[in-house]
Motif scaffolding. Structure first.
Motif, PDB file in Angstrom:
ATOM      1  N   PHE B  29       0.881  -1.179   0.000  1.00 51.35           N
ATOM      2  CA  PHE B  29       0.000   0.000   0.000  1.00 51.35           C
ATOM      3  C   PHE B  29       0.908   1.215   0.000  1.00 51.35           C
ATOM      4  CE2 PHE B  29      -4.553   1.047   1.199  1.00 51.35           C
ATOM      5  CZ  PHE B  29      -4.452   2.349   0.728  1.00 51.35           C
ATOM      6  N   PHE B  30       1.101   1.781  -1.184  1.00 53.46           N
ATOM      7  CA  PHE B  30       2.106   2.822  -1.374  1.00 53.46           C
ATOM      8  C   PHE B  30       1.426   4.171  -1.514  1.00 53.46           C
ATOM      9  CE2 PHE B  30       5.349   5.309  -3.363  1.00 53.46           C
ATOM     10  CZ  PHE B  30       6.552   4.742  -2.965  1.00 53.46           C
ATOM     11  N   VAL B  31       1.821   5.120  -0.669  1.00 51.83           N
ATOM     12  CA  VAL B  31       1.175   6.436  -0.706  1.00 51.83           C
ATOM     13  C   VAL B  31       2.140   7.483  -1.251  1.00 51.83           C
ATOM     14  CG1 VAL B  31       0.096   8.261   0.663  1.00 51.83           C
ATOM     15  CG2 VAL B  31      -0.339   5.870   1.221  1.00 51.83           C
ATOM     16  N   LEU B  32       1.668   8.229  -2.261  1.00 57.41           N
ATOM     17  CA  LEU B  32       2.427   9.367  -2.776  1.00 57.41           C
ATOM     18  C   LEU B  32       1.806  10.607  -2.168  1.00 57.41           C
ATOM     19  CD1 LEU B  32       2.482   8.576  -6.586  1.00 57.41           C
ATOM     20  CD2 LEU B  32       4.490   8.766  -5.138  1.00 57.41           C
ATOM     21  N   ILE B  33       2.630  11.379  -1.441  1.00 58.96           N
ATOM     22  CA  ILE B  33       2.061  12.555  -0.795  1.00 58.96           C
ATOM     23  C   ILE B  33       2.891  13.789  -1.093  1.00 58.96           C
ATOM     24  CG2 ILE B  33       3.245  12.062   1.385  1.00 58.96           C
ATOM     25  CD1 ILE B  33       0.681  13.243   2.726  1.00 58.96           C
ATOM     26  N   GLY B  34       2.223  14.901  -1.213  1.00 52.46           N
ATOM     27  CA  GLY B  34       2.936  16.149  -1.452  1.00 52.46           C
ATOM     28  C   GLY B  34       1.935  17.270  -1.531  1.00 52.46           C
ATOM     29  N   LYS B  40       2.403  14.858  -7.966  1.00 56.81           N
ATOM     30  CA  LYS B  40       2.028  13.503  -7.546  1.00 56.81           C
ATOM     31  C   LYS B  40       0.978  12.867  -8.446  1.00 56.81           C
ATOM     32  CE  LYS B  40      -0.919  15.359  -3.818  1.00 56.81           C
ATOM     33  NZ  LYS B  40      -0.983  16.766  -4.309  1.00 56.81           N
ATOM     34  N   THR B  41       0.002  13.666  -8.883  1.00 59.19           N
ATOM     35  CA  THR B  41      -1.024  13.114  -9.777  1.00 59.19           C
ATOM     36  C   THR B  41      -0.440  12.764 -11.141  1.00 59.19           C
ATOM     37  OG1 THR B  41      -2.836  14.230  -8.668  1.00 59.19           O
ATOM     38  CG2 THR B  41      -3.184  13.669 -10.963  1.00 59.19           C
ATOM     39  N   THR B  42       0.431  13.647 -11.645  1.00 63.15           N
ATOM     40  CA  THR B  42       1.091  13.362 -12.925  1.00 63.15           C
ATOM     41  C   THR B  42       1.893  12.074 -12.822  1.00 63.15           C
ATOM     42  OG1 THR B  42       1.305  15.743 -13.151  1.00 63.15           O
ATOM     43  CG2 THR B  42       2.510  14.398 -14.725  1.00 63.15           C
ATOM     44  N   LEU B  43       2.581  11.921 -11.699  1.00 58.23           N
ATOM     45  CA  LEU B  43       3.382  10.707 -11.500  1.00 58.23           C
ATOM     46  C   LEU B  43       2.485   9.473 -11.525  1.00 58.23           C
ATOM     47  CD1 LEU B  43       6.142   9.525 -10.911  1.00 58.23           C
ATOM     48  CD2 LEU B  43       5.727   9.850  -8.474  1.00 58.23           C
ATOM     49  N   LEU B 185      -7.636  -8.600  -0.364  1.00 61.25           N
ATOM     50  CA  LEU B 185      -7.417  -8.920  -1.779  1.00 61.25           C
ATOM     51  C   LEU B 185      -5.946  -8.885  -2.186  1.00 61.25           C
ATOM     52  CD1 LEU B 185     -10.365  -6.946  -3.461  1.00 61.25           C
ATOM     53  CD2 LEU B 185     -10.348  -9.282  -2.612  1.00 61.25           C
ATOM     54  N   LYS B 186      -5.088  -8.367  -1.299  1.00 65.63           N
ATOM     55  CA  LYS B 186      -3.632  -8.319  -1.551  1.00 65.63           C
ATOM     56  C   LYS B 186      -3.286  -7.626  -2.868  1.00 65.63           C
ATOM     57  CE  LYS B 186      -2.719 -12.322   1.320  1.00 65.63           C
ATOM     58  NZ  LYS B 186      -4.133 -12.461   1.757  1.00 65.63           N
ATOM     59  N   LYS B 187      -3.972  -6.492  -3.132  1.00 68.91           N
ATOM     60  CA  LYS B 187      -3.671  -5.725  -4.338  1.00 68.91           C
ATOM     61  C   LYS B 187      -2.485  -4.807  -4.056  1.00 68.91           C
ATOM     62  CE  LYS B 187      -7.358  -7.145  -6.458  1.00 68.91           C
ATOM     63  NZ  LYS B 187      -7.193  -8.144  -7.516  1.00 68.91           N
ATOM     64  N   THR B 188      -1.781  -4.423  -5.113  1.00 66.19           N
ATOM     65  CA  THR B 188      -0.798  -3.360  -4.986  1.00 66.19           C
ATOM     66  C   THR B 188      -1.568  -2.046  -5.188  1.00 66.19           C
ATOM     67  OG1 THR B 188       0.774  -4.820  -6.048  1.00 66.19           O
ATOM     68  CG2 THR B 188       1.387  -2.490  -5.877  1.00 66.19           C
ATOM     69  N   ILE B 189      -1.528  -1.191  -4.175  1.00 64.17           N
ATOM     70  CA  ILE B 189      -2.288   0.051  -4.281  1.00 64.17           C
ATOM     71  C   ILE B 189      -1.327   1.231  -4.290  1.00 64.17           C
ATOM     72  CG2 ILE B 189      -4.002   1.555  -3.166  1.00 64.17           C
ATOM     73  CD1 ILE B 189      -5.361  -0.924  -2.081  1.00 64.17           C
ATOM     74  N   VAL B 190      -1.460   2.089  -5.280  1.00 66.93           N
ATOM     75  CA  VAL B 190      -0.705   3.346  -5.284  1.00 66.93           C
ATOM     76  C   VAL B 190      -1.727   4.455  -5.050  1.00 66.93           C
ATOM     77  CG1 VAL B 190       0.946   4.782  -6.505  1.00 66.93           C
ATOM     78  CG2 VAL B 190       0.817   2.336  -7.002  1.00 66.93           C
ATOM     79  N   PHE B 191      -1.521   5.200  -3.980  1.00 69.30           N
ATOM     80  CA  PHE B 191      -2.549   6.099  -3.463  1.00 69.30           C
ATOM     81  C   PHE B 191      -1.980   7.505  -3.369  1.00 69.30           C
ATOM     82  CE2 PHE B 191      -5.191   8.026  -0.250  1.00 69.30           C
ATOM     83  CZ  PHE B 191      -6.390   7.323  -0.197  1.00 69.30           C
ATOM     84  N   VAL B 192      -2.610   8.444  -4.030  1.00 64.97           N
ATOM     85  CA  VAL B 192      -2.143   9.831  -3.983  1.00 64.97           C
ATOM     86  C   VAL B 192      -2.999  10.613  -2.998  1.00 64.97           C
ATOM     87  CG1 VAL B 192      -2.176  11.995  -5.294  1.00 64.97           C
ATOM     88  CG2 VAL B 192      -1.119   9.965  -6.276  1.00 64.97           C
ATOM     89  N   THR B 193      -2.360  11.402  -2.151  1.00 66.75           N
ATOM     90  CA  THR B 193      -3.123  12.245  -1.216  1.00 66.75           C
ATOM     91  C   THR B 193      -2.295  13.468  -0.865  1.00 66.75           C
ATOM     92  OG1 THR B 193      -4.258  12.318   0.907  1.00 66.75           O
ATOM     93  CG2 THR B 193      -2.265  10.993   0.790  1.00 66.75           C
ATOM     94  N   HIS B 194      -2.954  14.492  -0.307  1.00 69.55           N
ATOM     95  CA  HIS B 194      -2.173  15.594   0.254  1.00 69.55           C
ATOM     96  C   HIS B 194      -2.397  15.664   1.760  1.00 69.55           C
ATOM     97  CE1 HIS B 194      -6.065  17.577  -0.807  1.00 69.55           C
ATOM     98  NE2 HIS B 194      -5.951  17.880   0.462  1.00 69.55           N
ATOM     99  N   ILE B 202      -3.009   4.934   6.490  1.00 67.10           N
ATOM    100  CA  ILE B 202      -3.237   3.795   5.603  1.00 67.10           C
ATOM    101  C   ILE B 202      -1.985   3.292   4.903  1.00 67.10           C
ATOM    102  CG2 ILE B 202      -5.651   4.441   5.179  1.00 67.10           C
ATOM    103  CD1 ILE B 202      -4.860   5.613   2.581  1.00 67.10           C
ATOM    104  N   GLY B 203      -0.935   4.128   4.802  1.00 70.58           N
ATOM    105  CA  GLY B 203       0.206   3.743   3.980  1.00 70.58           C
ATOM    106  C   GLY B 203       1.133   2.738   4.658  1.00 70.58           C
ATOM    107  N   GLN B 204       1.618   1.766   3.861  1.00 73.17           N
ATOM    108  CA  GLN B 204       2.689   0.914   4.369  1.00 73.17           C
ATOM    109  C   GLN B 204       4.017   1.559   4.026  1.00 73.17           C
ATOM    110  OE1 GLN B 204       1.621  -2.705   2.325  1.00 73.17           O
ATOM    111  NE2 GLN B 204       0.714  -3.546   4.175  1.00 73.17           N
ATOM    112  N   LYS B 205       4.008   2.277   2.924  1.00 70.32           N
ATOM    113  CA  LYS B 205       5.197   3.019   2.532  1.00 70.32           C
ATOM    114  C   LYS B 205       4.733   4.372   2.007  1.00 70.32           C
ATOM    115  CE  LYS B 205       9.624   1.400   1.058  1.00 70.32           C
ATOM    116  NZ  LYS B 205      10.326   0.553   0.097  1.00 70.32           N
ATOM    117  N   ILE B 206       5.495   5.412   2.321  1.00 68.75           N
ATOM    118  CA  ILE B 206       5.099   6.750   1.908  1.00 68.75           C
ATOM    119  C   ILE B 206       6.246   7.375   1.123  1.00 68.75           C
ATOM    120  CG2 ILE B 206       4.536   9.082   2.739  1.00 68.75           C
ATOM    121  CD1 ILE B 206       3.242   7.826   5.161  1.00 68.75           C
ATOM    122  N   ALA B 207       5.925   7.988  -0.019  1.00 68.93           N
ATOM    123  CA  ALA B 207       6.927   8.772  -0.735  1.00 68.93           C
ATOM    124  C   ALA B 207       6.481  10.223  -0.673  1.00 68.93           C
ATOM    125  CB  ALA B 207       7.030   8.314  -2.181  1.00 68.93           C
ATOM    126  N   ILE B 208       7.359  11.078  -0.145  1.00 69.93           N
ATOM    127  CA  ILE B 208       7.020  12.496  -0.070  1.00 69.93           C
ATOM    128  C   ILE B 208       7.612  13.201  -1.285  1.00 69.93           C
ATOM    129  CG2 ILE B 208       7.304  14.625   1.256  1.00 69.93           C
ATOM    130  CD1 ILE B 208       7.290  12.869   3.751  1.00 69.93           C
TER     131      ILE B 208
END
Lengths: 346, 351
Positions: B29-34, B40-43, B185-194, B202-208
């Motif tokens: 569960f990967f979160v892109l935050i900024g 982040k949305t473009t990414l 369901l063990k999906k790979t989730i890429v989640f964008v938020t601010h 919710i994130g298991q890993k966060i990229a700022i």
């Protein structure tokens, strides 16, 4: 003595009906929906009956007298039309249909029942019965075929204008210029090239292309009908919510899926509105087709203008207005059903 | 699973993405935050080819996505956006069936899966399948959006601020729901938020991400403990220590508690503590007893309101301590049996 008595009696009845209706409207909230319809219907019946009756009496004494509806009659008819439209604004579908049918029935009853036979307009009608039906069908044929052809051309054009921003402005520039050309000028401008083409191409002259008649009228009407059609197809597609488009693309729709499953269904109501505008406008414009020998109800209008016969003009105008209003009504119903189906605003 | 290598993207002269390198593991569960405008949305959109990077490569399962047709790729990746974008002229069921139809999945299989998914997002299919989007609340619509993204059973789901427009209560419910779905369901989730709280929750890993650059990528606790620079620290907020507590659980910090049986209260209690917990013969927490030279004082409590359980976070623990005006709280299991205790000192010292 007798006429003046009927006249004044009628005047008093109609006046008191109007005053009564005004009072009832002021004190009763629901008056508009039901009472105004009843009063309008009564006034129409009274006017038609007394006019017909009066004409017969005059005719008995003077065989060459011409009795026409005066300006007051047409104005009253128009006002009653407005009142009925206003009263039916928020009414249910069945009620609307019933009221419209009732009014149509009253007019048909008076016309076919021979009550108005001595009125000038009906005498003009009897004098040209065959021609009348022929011109109505020519008018309808010309209008519908032109709109169908315009729609056939406008669909791809509207979609292309929407998909390719480069051509959007050019398409609308051309269509806008076409719209500004007066109809008569357009007919005139078409005579020379069409006559030339028909003279030099056996095929074209065989299928009936000529400088005057159906061909120039058809081409001009198609060109005029294209602006509202293309404009509404373009605007309808453009107005589909960007979120819905983004989500659809994000789910893997290609541009064909997007167009047919998302954009066109969601633009349907607006596209049909364009079709309605094109249809009503073409029915009106087709009257001018008579000027270039294409026939239609314009024949009576221009003949009447030439003879300074208001009744003959009306013989062309009344069915024209009736056809245009019915076309608008039918299209509005179709649009309402479509947008309900698509947007599900229940 | 997803590898982004040296992704660069410019809009005009403005670099939206600057040499982005990311590795998202399968099932993560990967979160892109900024902040807004950070790219982040473009990414996110480069992953399903809704945006094409100017340079760099993206691999999904070791396959370069530039070799895959955009529409084909997108049908295999779930996509959820903030504005949801349900098609207003289609019923809930037909909205969910869009991708299966594009993939020409067998109709009966697809329909039964659609109904399962409605159950999964807690919208009873019988009530909801024939509704139309305008009849749904914001939260319901977004749950349909999630079900729709999962309809073709894609291994990857991209979510672009899906809960951004929802009220706090609905948002929190949907966050819990998506975590549950992710586990199930063990999906790979890429989640964008601010929203940093959302990311940490919710994130298991966060990229700022900031101005098209990845500033720090790590697990939430590590980012909270060791923000790489002042931007990250500011972004996390001055209460980042408290936020960190929301990722730590009572079960990992509790210690053994001293207790006496309720029916032995009259006996002399041998302890050097100021208080002990009181339990009944079934080990169920009944209260505590305060011991002093002048005698003892028994306070009865209700474990349901007073005690913590293993699954609660340390943030919950601190909050409850403040509410109850105590420095130590008992920990009970679901039946109310005392399993340990946790003190403010332990939280302050050990975390």
């Amino acid at each position: 003595m007798f006429f003046s008595k009927t006249d004044s009696t009628l005047f008093i009845i109609v006046e008191s009906l109007i005053v009564l209706s005004l009072i009832l409207n002021a004190i009763c909230k629901d008056a508009k929906k039901y009472l105004n319809i009843v009063f309008s219907l009564l006034i129409v019946v009274l006017c038609l009956y007394s006019a017909g009756h009066y004409a017969e009496i005059v005719f008995m004494t003077n065989k060459i007298a011409r009795i026409s509806f005066g300006v007051g009659f047409w104005v009253s008819l128009f006002l009653i039309y407005m009142i009925v439209v206003d009263a039916l604004k928020n009414a249910g579908f069945v009620y609307k249909i019933a009221v419209v049918a009732l009014f149509v029935f009253v007019f048909v009853f008076f016309i076919t029942g021979g009550f108005l036979d001595k009125i000038d307009i009906m005498r003009e009608f009897y004098a040209r019965k065959g021609r009348f039906y022929q011109e109505i069908s020519t008018h309808l044929y010309l209008s519908f075929v032109s709109v169908a052809a315009a729609a056939f051309l406008s669909f791809p054009l509207g979609i292309l204008a929407y998909k390719y921003k480069k051509i959007t402005e050019k398409v609308f520039a051309v269509l806008n210029i076409l719209q500004t050309i007066p109809s008569i000028a357009m007919f005139g401008a078409l005579i020379v090239p069409l006559a030339y083409l028909s003279k030099h191409s056996a095929f074209l002259s065989n299928i009936g292309v000529a400088g005057i008649g159906f061909a120039p009228a058809f081409i001009a009407l198609v060109l005029y009908a294209m602006l509202p059609l293309v404009r509404n197809i373009y605007a309808g597609l453009k107005n589909v919510s960007e979120d819905v488009k983004q989500a659809s693309i994000g789910m893997g729709m290609d541009s064909i899926h997007l167009l047919f499953r998302v954009e066109l269904p969601l633009a349907a109501a607006e596209i049909l509105t364009g079709l309605k505008i094109a249809l009503v406008q073409t029915i009106g414009n087709a009257a001018l087709a008579a000027l270039i020998g294409a026939g239609g109800l314009g024949v009576f209008i221009f003949q009447g203008l030439g003879e300074a016969s208001n009744s003959l003009v009306m013989l062309g105008v009344l069915p024209l207005v009736f056809i245009a209003v019915s076309a608008e009504y039918v299209m509005n119903t179709i649009i309402l059903i479509t947008s309900k189906r698509i947007h599900r605003h229940d | 699973m997803i590898k982004l290598i040296d992704i660069t993207k410019k809009f005009g002269n403005h670099a939206v993405l600057n040499n982005i390198n990311l590795h998202i593991k399968e099932g993560e569960f990967f979160v892109l935050i900024g902040p807004s405008g950070s790219g982040k949305t473009t990414l996110l959109k480069t992953i399903n080819k809704m945006e094409t990077p100017d340079s760099g490569k993206i691999f999904i399962n070791n396959q370069d996505i530039s070799d895959i047709k955009g529409t084909v790729l997108r049908r295999r990746i779930g996509y959820v956006i903030q504005s949801i974008g349900l098609l207003p002229h289609m019923s809930v069921k037909d909205n969910i069936l869009i991708v299966p139809k594009l993939l020409k999945t067998d109709k009966r299989i697809a329909e039964s899966r659609a109904l399962e998914l409605l159950n999964l997002v807690e919208l009873p299919p019988e009530t909801y399948k024939n509704k139309f989007p305008h009849q749904l609340s914001g939260g319901e619509a977004q749950r349909v959006g999630i079900a729709r993204a999962l309809a073709a059973d894609p291994p990857i789901v991209l979510m672009d601020e899906p809960f951004g427009a929802l009220d706090p209560i609905t948002k929190s419910r949907l966050q819990n729901q998506i975590c549950r779905i992710h586990k199930a369901l063990k999906k790979t989730i890429v989640f964008v938020t601010h929203d940093i709280d959302e990311a940490i929750k919710i994130g298991q890993k966060i990229a700022i991400i900031k101005d098209g650059n990845i500033i720090q990528t790590d697990e939430p606790q590590n980012i909270l403990s060791h923000p790489r620079n002042s931007f990250v620290a500011t972004f996390l907020g001055s209460d980042r220590a408290l936020k960190k507590l929301s990722k730590l659980y009572v079960k990992d910090y509790k210690k053994n508690a001293e207790c006496v049986f309720e029916n032995e209260l009259s006996n002399d209690i041998q302890t050097n503590k100021k208080y002990v917990w009181v339990i009944d013969i079934n080990n169920i927490l009944k209260g505590w007893i305060y011991l002093s030279e002048n005698g003892s004082q028994y306070t009865q409590i209700d474990y349901e309101t007073f005690a913590l359980n293993d699954e609660e976070t340390l943030k919950d623990a601190v909050s409850k301590m403040i509410v109850q005006s105590v420095k130590t709280l008992p920990v009970c299991d679901k039946k109310g049996q005392l399993t340990g205790e946790i003190s403010l000192t332990d939280i302050v010292v050990k975390t």
